[in-house]
Scaffold this active site. Structure first.
Site, mmCIF file in Angstrom:
data_model
loop_
_atom_site.group_PDB
_atom_site.id
_atom_site.type_symbol
_atom_site.label_atom_id
_atom_site.label_comp_id
_atom_site.label_asym_id
_atom_site.label_seq_id
_atom_site.Cartn_x
_atom_site.Cartn_y
_atom_site.Cartn_z
ATOM 1 N N LYS A 39 0.844 -1.218 0.000
ATOM 2 C CA LYS A 39 0.000 0.000 0.000
ATOM 3 C C LYS A 39 0.866 1.250 0.000
ATOM 4 O O LYS A 39 0.605 2.198 -0.740
ATOM 5 C CB LYS A 39 -0.892 -0.011 1.246
ATOM 6 C CG LYS A 39 -1.539 1.309 1.582
ATOM 7 C CD LYS A 39 -2.444 1.202 2.780
ATOM 8 C CE LYS A 39 -1.797 1.488 4.121
ATOM 9 N NZ LYS A 39 -1.412 2.896 4.372
ATOM 10 N N ARG A 112 -4.078 10.327 3.072
ATOM 11 C CA ARG A 112 -2.973 11.276 3.244
ATOM 12 C C ARG A 112 -2.266 11.555 1.915
ATOM 13 O O ARG A 112 -1.429 12.431 1.824
ATOM 14 C CB ARG A 112 -1.917 10.681 4.186
ATOM 15 C CG ARG A 112 -2.423 10.291 5.539
ATOM 16 C CD ARG A 112 -2.231 11.360 6.542
ATOM 17 N NE ARG A 112 -0.864 11.836 6.596
ATOM 18 C CZ ARG A 112 -0.524 13.027 7.076
ATOM 19 N NH1 ARG A 112 -1.457 13.834 7.510
ATOM 20 N NH2 ARG A 112 0.739 13.395 7.120
ATOM 21 N N CYS A 136 -5.332 7.622 9.180
ATOM 22 C CA CYS A 136 -5.758 6.985 10.428
ATOM 23 C C CYS A 136 -5.778 7.975 11.586
ATOM 24 O O CYS A 136 -5.059 8.967 11.581
ATOM 25 C CB CYS A 136 -4.800 5.856 10.761
ATOM 26 S SG CYS A 136 -4.990 4.443 9.685
ATOM 27 N N ASP A 326 3.958 0.192 12.260
ATOM 28 C CA ASP A 326 2.811 -0.572 11.737
ATOM 29 C C ASP A 326 2.833 -2.043 12.164
ATOM 30 O O ASP A 326 1.872 -2.761 11.936
ATOM 31 C CB ASP A 326 2.790 -0.488 10.206
ATOM 32 C CG ASP A 326 2.685 0.939 9.738
ATOM 33 O OD1 ASP A 326 1.574 1.480 9.743
ATOM 34 O OD2 ASP A 326 3.732 1.539 9.418
HETATM 35 N N1 EPU Z 1 5.629 14.455 10.863
HETATM 36 C C1 EPU Z 1 5.660 15.799 11.169
HETATM 37 N N2 EPU Z 1 5.520 16.700 10.127
HETATM 38 C C2 EPU Z 1 5.382 16.299 8.833
HETATM 39 C C3 EPU Z 1 5.378 14.922 8.528
HETATM 40 C C4 EPU Z 1 5.505 14.007 9.574
HETATM 41 O O1 EPU Z 1 5.779 16.177 12.331
HETATM 42 O O2 EPU Z 1 5.267 17.160 7.944
HETATM 43 C C5 EPU Z 1 5.732 13.472 11.958
HETATM 44 C C6 EPU Z 1 4.432 12.703 12.119
HETATM 45 O O3 EPU Z 1 3.500 13.410 12.891
HETATM 46 C C7 EPU Z 1 4.870 11.430 12.768
HETATM 47 C C8 EPU Z 1 6.261 11.221 12.160
HETATM 48 O O4 EPU Z 1 6.679 12.475 11.623
HETATM 49 O O5 EPU Z 1 4.986 11.590 14.150
HETATM 50 C C9 EPU Z 1 6.329 10.156 11.097
HETATM 51 O O6 EPU Z 1 5.455 10.437 10.039
HETATM 52 P P1 EPU Z 1 5.787 10.029 8.533
HETATM 53 O O7 EPU Z 1 5.749 11.270 7.705
HETATM 54 O O8 EPU Z 1 7.019 9.210 8.498
HETATM 55 O O9 EPU Z 1 4.555 9.121 8.188
HETATM 56 P P2 EPU Z 1 3.622 9.183 6.907
HETATM 57 O O10 EPU Z 1 4.404 9.374 5.675
HETATM 58 O O11 EPU Z 1 2.464 10.082 7.166
HETATM 59 C C10 EPU Z 1 3.808 6.648 6.350
HETATM 60 C C11 EPU Z 1 2.842 5.524 6.194
HETATM 61 C C12 EPU Z 1 2.354 5.079 7.554
HETATM 62 C C13 EPU Z 1 3.549 4.643 8.384
HETATM 63 C C14 EPU Z 1 4.554 5.795 8.480
HETATM 64 C C15 EPU Z 1 5.824 5.409 9.226
HETATM 65 C C16 EPU Z 1 1.820 5.967 4.064
HETATM 66 C C17 EPU Z 1 0.615 6.374 3.310
HETATM 67 N N3 EPU Z 1 1.708 5.967 5.377
HETATM 68 O O12 EPU Z 1 3.069 7.706 6.943
HETATM 69 O O13 EPU Z 1 1.519 3.975 7.342
HETATM 70 O O14 EPU Z 1 3.117 4.274 9.666
HETATM 71 O O15 EPU Z 1 4.918 6.222 7.153
HETATM 72 O O16 EPU Z 1 6.476 4.384 8.548
HETATM 73 O O17 EPU Z 1 2.850 5.626 3.480
HETATM 74 C C18 EPU Z 1 -0.306 2.579 7.690
HETATM 75 O O18 EPU Z 1 0.071 1.970 6.679
HETATM 76 O O19 EPU Z 1 -1.247 2.183 8.445
HETATM 77 C C19 EPU Z 1 0.349 3.822 8.038
HETATM 78 C C20 EPU Z 1 -0.117 4.667 8.960
#
Ligand code: EPU
Length: 454
Positions: A39, A112, A136, A326
């Site tokens: 995904k 997202r 989520c 995850d």
């Molecule tokens: N964060 C910030 N500012 C930002 C971006 C992120 O403070 O601009 C913080 C977030 O609040 C969080 C941390 O950085 O505390 C990590 O967030 P990250 O950006 O790495 O996560 P993401 O890209 O939003 C993706 C996956 C998530 C997975 C995370 C960590 C996708 C669509 N989602 O999220 O997957 O948990 O990376 O590996 O790729 C899931 O599959 O259920 C899921 C939530």
């Protein structure tokens, strides 16, 4: 008896549309499941197709709701998305145009991914609009890193009540970006923007998850020049144009880890076809320390409960190559069955233990500490994100009425219900189809007993 069938009173049209499931638990899950593309890669590779001046072909695309959301967003921007095989999409961006606000807004709140459209749309159209973002309910999930990076490339960002409007008055230019934290999404944002920016981009403190490495492979196939250094630095030399790609997506290691934990929790044995070892190295170490057994073959990885008892452990979630956030929710279900006290520190999100309330309703003994546990030396101290769950086991689980809070928590609830003695009614299960393909068919094939309703 296993039955993927609708309850007579309120039948869902398709298994994926079911919102409530009655589970008759207490049976081990035994058999095999196949996992398709991740995904968290497939959706990004779909966005990358926007950067090209010809069609791309993506294979091993799972039948999940997040893919449907991104497809809808691409189609709203006049990208033609065609099913050219059972799990193959052809994405043609040659007629790309700005979407109407209503069409973009229709997807607001459900994913997202819209934020990642910004770079490609700024290159193609000079403007982009991002609705309020969903995903989520696991914490604030801000987008400040994304917006700061886009500004560094020269984008003009305006926040409006309906969302965020971006403009590129000139061609975006390469930048030096240092992320405050190795965010997966912000790293992808920089990659998707830098590949067609003028000049060189240096990205420091980048995330290096396998899904990001796969996205880099997609971009390289398109003509991008990207080098990954050993210290979380990624260098991108911008090019004027990119061609289409033909790519088979990396498998979904988060789904694989979920089934592995399900085998452990239910005292079962599951062969996850399509899983490979490298992307799960850290998970497999923990699995082994807890007492789980696994065999890696060319076909996949077989995960087994060893018989006898499981050992407790201490886990700290982290960015890659650490233990992924995850993976913790399904493993917590398995740890309720281990002999002794386990501790799971969540360092990536601030609200990812909400699912444990339902496990306690089922008989688990889990205490969530908001401030973390001081006596444990933290490898990744992170401000407010210091919560820890302490799991005392083994506790027999019994059926209960529970409600799914989010995607990974939802899978864990279903697995807890399958593990528990007696009947559970699990509601809000529709959210699980955002990221788990054909969950009910797979559970049926593994011997679970349940009825779906809506
Ligand atoms: N964060 C910030 N500012 C930002 C971006 C992120 O403070 O601009 C913080 C977030 O609040 C969080 C941390 O950085 O505390 C990590 O967030 P990250 O950006 O790495 O996560 P993401 O890209 O939003 C993706 C996956 C998530 C997975 C995370 C960590 C996708 C669509 N989602 O999220 O997957 O948990 O990376 O590996 O790729 C899931 O599959 O259920 C899921 C939530």
């Amino acid at each position: 008896m296993s039955q993927v069938q609708a309850s007579p009173a309120t039948p869902p049209r398709l298994a994926e549309e079911a919102d409530v499931v009655s589970v008759h638990g207490g049976k081990p899950l035994v058999g095999e499941v196949s996992v398709r593309g991740a995904k968290n890669l497939v959706t990004k590779a779909m966005v990358a197709s926007l950067l090209a001046d010809e069609p791309s072909v993506l294979r091993s695309v799972p039948d999940i709701r997040d893919v449907a959301v991104v497809r809808g967003l691409l189609e709203a921007h006049a990208v033609s998305v065609t099913n050219t095989g059972t799990d193959e999409l052809t994405l043609d961006p040659r007629s790309v145009k700005s979407a109407h606000f209503a069409e973009i807004d229709a997807h607001a709140g459900s994913s997202r991914i819209p934020i990642l459209f910004c770079g490609p749309l700024l290159h193609q159209l000079g403007e982009a609009f991002v609705p309020d973002l969903g995903g989520c309910h696991i914490g604030d999930r801000p987008i400040n890193f994304h917006l700061d990076a886009l500004r560094a490339f020269g984008a003009v960002v305006e926040k409006t009540p309906a969302g965020i409007a971006l403009k590129a008055p000139h061609r975006l230019t390469g930048a030096t970006v240092e992320l405050p934290y190795p965010s997966v999404g912000a790293t992808e944002q920089v990659l998707l923007t830098a590949v067609r920016a003028q000049g060189v981009t240096e990205l420091k403190n980048a995330a290096i998850e396998p899904e990001i490495m796969d996205l880099i492979q997609v971009l390289q196939k398109m003509g991008a020049i990207i080098s990954v250094e050993t210290d979380r630095t990624i260098l991108i030399e911008g090019v004027d144009s990119l061609s289409g790609y033909d790519h088979r997506a990396l498998y979904d290691r988060n789904e694989a880890a979920s089934w592995a934990a399900a085998a452990l929790a239910t005292k079962g044995k599951i062969l996850v076809k399509g899983a490979t070892q490298l992307e799960l190295l850290t998970f497999l170490n923990v699995y082994r320390k807890v007492g789980g057994e696994f065999t890696v073959t060319d076909e996949g990885i077989e995960f087994r409960h060893p018989g006898g008892s499981l050992r407790p452990t201490v886990i700290e979630t982290d960015v890659h190559p650490g233990f992924m956030t995850d993976w913790q929710q399904p493993m917590v279900v398995a740890l309720t069955q281990a002999e002794g006290r386990s501790i799971v520190h969540e360092t990536v999100y601030e609200k990812r233990f909400g699912f444990t309330d339902a496990l306690n309703d089922m008989g688990a003994d889990i205490t969530v500490h908001k401030e973390g546990i001081a006596s444990i030396t933290r490898r990744v101290p992170r401000r407010a994100l210091e919560q820890a769950a302490v799991i005392n086991g083994p506790t027999p689980l019994t059926g209960a009425n529970i409600r799914v809070p989010d995607l990974r928590g939802g899978f864990s609830h279903v697995i807890a219900a399958v593990t528990a003695q007696g009947e559970s009614v699990v509601s809000n299960v529709g959210i699980i189809s955002r990221g788990y393909e054909h969950l009910w068919e797979k559970l049926e094939a593994l011997g679970a007993s349940f009825e779906l309703g809506s």
